[in-house]
Scaffold this motif. Structure first.
Motif, PDB file in Angstrom:
ATOM      1  N   ALA A 120      75.228  -4.462 -81.189  1.00 53.08           N
ATOM      2  CA  ALA A 120      73.902  -4.564 -81.812  1.00 53.08           C
ATOM      3  C   ALA A 120      74.024  -4.832 -83.308  1.00 53.08           C
ATOM      4  N   LEU A 121      75.000  -4.174 -83.957  1.00 53.00           N
ATOM      5  CA  LEU A 121      75.211  -4.395 -85.388  1.00 53.00           C
ATOM      6  C   LEU A 121      75.665  -5.828 -85.654  1.00 53.00           C
ATOM      7  N   THR A 122      76.549  -6.353 -84.813  1.00 50.86           N
ATOM      8  CA  THR A 122      76.997  -7.742 -84.974  1.00 50.86           C
ATOM      9  C   THR A 122      75.837  -8.716 -84.845  1.00 50.86           C
ATOM     10  N   ASN A 123      74.994  -8.495 -83.832  1.00 49.20           N
ATOM     11  CA  ASN A 123      73.815  -9.343 -83.665  1.00 49.20           C
ATOM     12  C   ASN A 123      72.905  -9.277 -84.884  1.00 49.20           C
ATOM     13  N   SER A 124      72.667  -8.067 -85.387  1.00 51.05           N
ATOM     14  CA  SER A 124      71.773  -7.901 -86.536  1.00 51.05           C
ATOM     15  C   SER A 124      72.331  -8.575 -87.777  1.00 51.05           C
ATOM     16  N   LEU A 125      73.646  -8.493 -87.982  1.00 50.31           N
ATOM     17  CA  LEU A 125      74.253  -9.140 -89.148  1.00 50.31           C
ATOM     18  C   LEU A 125      74.166 -10.657 -89.039  1.00 50.31           C
ATOM     19  N   ILE A 126      74.398 -11.194 -87.841  1.00 48.23           N
ATOM     20  CA  ILE A 126      74.270 -12.646 -87.644  1.00 48.23           C
ATOM     21  C   ILE A 126      72.841 -13.092 -87.925  1.00 48.23           C
ATOM     22  N   ILE A 127      71.882 -12.343 -87.377  1.00 51.84           N
ATOM     23  CA  ILE A 127      70.466 -12.677 -87.580  1.00 51.84           C
ATOM     24  C   ILE A 127      70.093 -12.575 -89.047  1.00 51.84           C
ATOM     25  N   ALA A 128      70.513 -11.485 -89.695  1.00 47.23           N
ATOM     26  CA  ALA A 128      70.124 -11.260 -91.091  1.00 47.23           C
ATOM     27  C   ALA A 128      70.728 -12.310 -92.017  1.00 47.23           C
ATOM     28  N   LEU A 129      72.011 -12.620 -91.839  1.00 44.36           N
ATOM     29  CA  LEU A 129      72.661 -13.609 -92.701  1.00 44.36           C
ATOM     30  C   LEU A 129      72.058 -15.000 -92.511  1.00 44.36           C
ATOM     31  N   THR A 130      71.841 -15.391 -91.254  1.00 41.15           N
ATOM     32  CA  THR A 130      71.316 -16.732 -90.982  1.00 41.15           C
ATOM     33  C   THR A 130      69.873 -16.873 -91.425  1.00 41.15           C
ATOM     34  N   SER A 131      69.044 -15.904 -91.078  1.00 44.94           N
ATOM     35  CA  SER A 131      67.629 -15.995 -91.445  1.00 44.94           C
ATOM     36  C   SER A 131      67.441 -15.877 -92.957  1.00 44.94           C
ATOM     37  N   SER A 132      68.256 -15.070 -93.618  1.00 42.78           N
ATOM     38  CA  SER A 132      68.155 -14.939 -95.074  1.00 42.78           C
ATOM     39  C   SER A 132      68.524 -16.238 -95.764  1.00 42.78           C
ATOM     40  N   ALA A 133      69.588 -16.895 -95.276  1.00 43.98           N
ATOM     41  CA  ALA A 133      69.976 -18.180 -95.852  1.00 43.98           C
ATOM     42  C   ALA A 133      68.879 -19.216 -95.645  1.00 43.98           C
TER      43      ALA A 133
END
Length: 269
Positions: free
Chosen positions: A59-72
């Motif tokens: 879940a943490l890996t998914n959240s980090l992928i989502i957060a990094l991509t959406s933030s960029a």
């Protein structure tokens, strides 16, 4: 005239607002499994169990992928939107910017339901991490624009004009002059967007499908009393990470204002 009652009210409001956050580390390091006083003793076992949990790591890996991509994505779009809104005049600018900033004031549950209908009925795509990224870009974009509008608005336009007079093109002026000056604002906007995406629950709940994110995982574990201490340990780590990110964002915001010589009218912290 002084109003001591207003100070008392403000103090009571802050205590009510932040007391639960201060209780998180108390119970995260508590040896007991029941969230209640008195505390039983000091332990770090809950943090060790948190690190050993495979589902939590996924879940943490998914959240980090989502957060990094959406933030960029949100930051890149915000650069163009903030630049256009502060530098140029065009028809219906107020209405267009108002529509872009609308997710900032709309209820999250309304945004989640609307995006779910768009994904399933209009775009006909399967719910996944990608749909969550699209939703988080929409949610984080207004906040990134709000940060970058200040950075672009305080920029001295005579610097651009001087660069053009010296032979630079509009594109090279933007790349060599404008971007370095607003870079602290860009970093700040990215960090704010990252924090919003990492903590967001409602849109992720609607759009994630069977892919867990950190907030949805935490929600699913609240029904199990034995998992509450681990959630407390995770919450402590999230609070510390959020404070760190907001502090870094505030540092770059103040650095950008100082670089441009503008007046500081307030910030994130």
């Amino acid at each position: 005239m002084k109003f001591p009652s207003l100070k008392i009210y403000a103090l009571a409001y802050l205590i009510f607002l932040y007391a639960p956050i201060f209780l998180l580390p108390l119970f995260a390091f508590n040896d007991g499994t029941i969230i209640a006083f008195p505390l039983k003793g000091f332990t770090t076992d809950w943090f060790a169990k948190m690190a050993e949990n495979d589902t939590l790591r996924h879940a943490l890996t998914n959240s980090l992928i989502i957060a990094l991509t959406s933030s960029a994505g949100a930051t890149i779009l915000a650069v163009f939107a903030a630049r256009a809104s502060t530098r140029y005049k065009f028809r219906a600018k107020g209405g267009i910017m108002g529509l872009i900033m609308l997710p900032m004031v709309l209820p999250d549950i309304l945004m989640g339901m609307s995006l779910l209908l768009v994904m399933l009925e209009v775009l006909r795509v399967n719910l996944s991490i990608g749909t969550v990224i699209l939703g988080h870009v929409i949610i984080a974009l207004p906040y990134a624009i709000a940060v970058l509008q200040t950075a672009f608005a305080t920029l001295d336009q005579s610097l651009e004009e001087a660069a053009v007079d010296l032979g630079e093109t509009r594109m090279s002026t933007f790349r060599l002059i404008v971007l370095p000056l607003v870079m602290p604002g860009i970093i700040s906007a990215f960090l704010i967007s990252f924090t919003i995406s990492l903590d967001e629950f409602i849109v992720a709940f609607f759009l994630a499908g069977n892919q867990p994110t950190l907030p949805t995982y935490i929600f699913s574990q609240l029904r199990f009393p034995s998992a509450i201490p681990v959630i407390m340990a995770l919450g402590t780590c999230l609070v510390a990470a959020s404070i760190l990110l907001l502090s870094v964002a505030e540092f770059f915001r103040r650095r950008g204002i100082k670089r441009t010589g503008a007046k500081d009218t307030g910030g994130f912290l």
